[in-house]
Write a protein that holds these residues in place. Structure first.
Motif, PDB file in Angstrom:
ATOM      1  N   THR A 114       5.148  38.873  54.783  1.00 44.93           N
ATOM      2  CA  THR A 114       3.949  38.341  54.159  1.00 44.93           C
ATOM      3  C   THR A 114       2.776  39.231  54.485  1.00 44.93           C
ATOM      4  O   THR A 114       2.549  39.559  55.644  1.00 44.93           O
ATOM      5  CB  THR A 114       3.660  36.921  54.686  1.00 44.93           C
TER       6      THR A 114
ATOM      7  N   LYS B 282      -6.383  25.911  51.160  1.00 40.55           N
ATOM      8  CA  LYS B 282      -5.686  27.178  50.921  1.00 40.55           C
ATOM      9  C   LYS B 282      -4.208  27.085  51.289  1.00 40.55           C
ATOM     10  O   LYS B 282      -3.346  27.580  50.569  1.00 40.55           O
ATOM     11  CB  LYS B 282      -6.359  28.295  51.719  1.00 40.55           C
ATOM     12  N   LEU B 283      -3.923  26.441  52.431  1.00 38.33           N
ATOM     13  CA  LEU B 283      -2.534  26.364  52.886  1.00 38.33           C
ATOM     14  C   LEU B 283      -1.693  25.452  52.005  1.00 38.33           C
ATOM     15  O   LEU B 283      -0.502  25.710  51.799  1.00 38.33           O
ATOM     16  CB  LEU B 283      -2.482  25.871  54.341  1.00 38.33           C
TER      17      LEU B 283
ATOM     18  N   GLN C 185       4.347  28.761  54.800  1.00 36.24           N
ATOM     19  CA  GLN C 185       2.929  29.109  54.874  1.00 36.24           C
ATOM     20  C   GLN C 185       2.006  27.957  54.488  1.00 36.24           C
ATOM     21  O   GLN C 185       0.794  28.134  54.429  1.00 36.24           O
ATOM     22  CB  GLN C 185       2.648  30.331  54.006  1.00 36.24           C
ATOM     23  N   ASN C 186       2.599  26.783  54.232  1.00 38.32           N
ATOM     24  CA  ASN C 186       1.766  25.601  53.995  1.00 38.32           C
ATOM     25  C   ASN C 186       1.599  24.780  55.277  1.00 38.32           C
ATOM     26  O   ASN C 186       1.294  23.597  55.235  1.00 38.32           O
ATOM     27  CB  ASN C 186       2.376  24.732  52.903  1.00 38.32           C
TER      28      ASN C 186
ATOM     29  N   LYS D 217       0.276  27.010  49.150  1.00 38.41           N
ATOM     30  CA  LYS D 217       1.285  28.021  49.437  1.00 38.41           C
ATOM     31  C   LYS D 217       2.668  27.386  49.607  1.00 38.41           C
ATOM     32  O   LYS D 217       2.806  26.181  49.782  1.00 38.41           O
ATOM     33  CB  LYS D 217       0.908  28.796  50.699  1.00 38.41           C
TER      34      LYS D 217
END
Length: 581
Positions: free
Chosen positions: A202, A304-305, A312-313, A308
């Protein structure tokens, strides 16, 4: 017909003293039964009586803050550590400064010393970091072009391991964070990653001092199953700046994570508590609130998370370079309130709430010394104190018997009632609120003997004064009660007020003395009102006391009553005893 019954009601407000007496006896039996049912038949003892563990913490300056060790910061740290220890249910713990850079923490025996040591020693900074990569503990194979965390194999693995679609109750289950009032269970990401596989690279910001490739190599080779590796990773993450990416292990060593820069600081958490979700029946959860700036930052990072893909959340709650929890997100969480839910037990939820509440200290500390405190000295002092208390109690009994004779039986029965109530309540308060009996608390219980005996003496003297004025025993008992009651309440109020002030303005062992003194003062009021007074009302109807027997303590001759007043009962006359009329 109702008028005569109403007229027989005593001035003291106890028309049926037998019922009042039965009530307090039933309460005593219930408390004693509860004591045996709980499995606790002796009070918990403080560190001076039972021994315990003592930690010495040494403050150290944080990077970039060479002058952080100040009196103000040390006092703030003492308060936070004390609340953190008490959050474990530890009572009678002692947290105090020693010199300019040391803090002494004493924890009584019988508490979970290992758990307390972890939370006492966990004194670095608390932070929320986004999860960039996650994998089970252990070294990963070299990356291959076909390796992926989100392909078909991962879906098949999910279906095979979790046919019901709910997270497993294993240590790998991932809790979810939701806005307050909403709940999304979410799936356990780490269950899908248990088979060794290469993480999907990532793009991440390059931290100062190392390259993205170095961190990915460190992530791939890290084995969190060994304590040495976890310790090294924690120290490296603890030294990193807030803008750096870090590699950490979770606190159980089951998962490793590559984390991004700090999104929210621990000081932005204003409140965190464990609560049982009774509305949605999702079990235990941790509810937390942020201050104004923290709420805005938390809403931004969760928004933002949540957009994803796994893993990545998720965001990790990092303390001392380890992840204590890494919940996943399903939506942005505005408003400054959130819930962390998942496979929590009551204990794990309370532990996480304590860390969130009291995790961000103004200083960092190292445990430089840990010793076991012996109870030998405290045991000798306790024996000396009990001997002194027994001598004092014996002198009180001798005085009561010599001066009050038959009335001494009432006083001794009341003292026994007070002792039973005090002992059972102290035993039950141990598991209930963490109360522990120490030497000053024993001293407070001994002092209470005098306070309780003083209440009986006040009442007995009022009765004797009424008899000196020419009244028979039954009206004397009832007429003496209002005046004695007022004196007893004023005296006990002063004692309780002194105990309350002492409890508020002091710390440590002195609070044990104040707590015991306040408790026994309240019980004195209960015993005098619900035991001594109704018992005297019943005994006043017995011939031994009512006739003024020489050994009753109410003999008119010994009280100085003139002989004509004794014969007034056989020849009632309105002029002979105007007060009685």
């Amino acid at each position: 017909m109702a008028a005569p019954k109403k007229g027989r009601r005593s001035p003291g407000g106890q028309g049926r003293p037998g019922r009042v007496l039965a009530f307090i006896l039933i309460a005593m039996v219930a408390l004693t039964g509860g004591m045996f049912a709980s499995g606790h038949t002796t009070p918990r003892l403080g560190i001076d009586l039972a021994g315990g563990t003592s930690f010495t913490l040494e403050a150290k300056n944080q990077p970039g803050k060479p002058n952080a060790i100040t009196t103000t910061n040390m006092n703030t740290a003492v308060g936070i550590i004390e609340r953190r220890v008490n959050g474990l249910g530890v009572s009678e713990s002692e947290v105090q400064t020693q010199g300019k850079k040391h803090i002494i923490v004493n924890i009584p025996k019988g508490m979970n010393a290992k758990q307390a040591r972890e939370q006492v020693g966990t004194t670095a900074q608390l932070a929320f970091r986004p999860v960039l990569m996650a994998a089970p503990s252990g070294k990963l194979p070299e990356p291959t072009p076909s390796a992926s965390t989100g392909g078909k194999d991962k879906g098949d693995k999910d279906k095979k391991d979790k046919p019901s679609g709910t997270p497993s109750a294993s240590s790998g289950s991932t809790p979810s964070a939701t806005p307050s009032g909403k709940h999304t269970q979410g799936r356990a990401v780490t269950e899908a990653l248990k088979a060794p596989q290469a993480p999907k690279p990532t793009p991440t910001p390059t931290p100062s001092g190392s390259s993205s490739g170095d961190l990915q190599k460190q992530f791939a080779t890290l084995d969190c199953s060994t304590p040495a590796a976890r310790s090294d990773a924690a120290k490296a993450a603890d030294r990193a700046k807030a803008t750096d990416n870090v590699v950490v292990c979770d606190k159980d060593g089951q998962e490793k994570m590559l984390l991004g820069p700090v999104g929210v600081e621990g000081v932005d958490v204003t409140e965190a508590k464990a609560a049982l979700d009774t509305q949605r029946a999702t079990g235990w959860q941790v509810q937390l609130k942020f201050n104004g700036s923290g709420a805005k930052k938390f809403a931004d990072i969760t928004g933002k998370l949540a957009a994803k893909a796994p893993p990545q959340n998720r965001f990790a709650i990092v303390m001392d370079g380890e992840s204590v929890s890494a919940p996943q997100l399903s939506a942005a969480i505005p408003g400054g309130s959130a819930e962390i839910s998942g496979n929590f037990t009551q204990s794990s939820a309370q532990d996480l709430a304590n860390i969130l509440s009291y995790g961000a200290l103004p200083l960092s500390f190292d445990i430089v010394n840990e010793t076991t405190v012996s109870a030998a000295l405290g045991g000798e002092q306790l024996r000396a104190g009990l001997i002194a208390g027994a001598i004092g109690l014996a002198l009180v009994i001798i005085y009561l018997v010599a001066y009050y004779r038959g009335l001494a039986l009432v006083a001794l029965a009341s003292l026994a009632c007070s002792a039973v109530l005090t002992y059972t309540i102290m035993v039950l308060l141990g598991p209930a609120i963490g109360f522990a009996l120490n030497l000053p608390a024993v001293c407070g219980a001994i002092v209470a003997i005098g306070i309780t005996a003083d209440s009986f003496i006040v009442y007995f003297e009022r009765i004797r004064d009424e008899i000196r004025d020419g009244r028979t025993l039954r009206p004397a008992v009832e007429r003496a009660w209002p005046r004695a009651r007022r004196t007893i309440l004023v005296s006990d109020f002063v004692s309780f007020l002194a105990a309350a002030v002492l409890f508020i303005v002091t710390v440590g062992k002195v609070q044990g003395f104040a707590f015991t003194l306040g408790l026994t003062t309240l019980l004195d009021v209960v015993v005098v009102f619900l035991f001594t007074k109704p018992l005297m009302t019943i005994l006043a109807r017995r011939k031994f006391f009512a006739s003024g027997h020489p050994w009753s303590g109410l003999d008119p001759k010994r009280l100085g009553v003139k002989p004509p007043l004794r014969s007034s009962r056989r020849r009632p006359s309105a002029s002979a005893d105007p007060k009685e009329a």
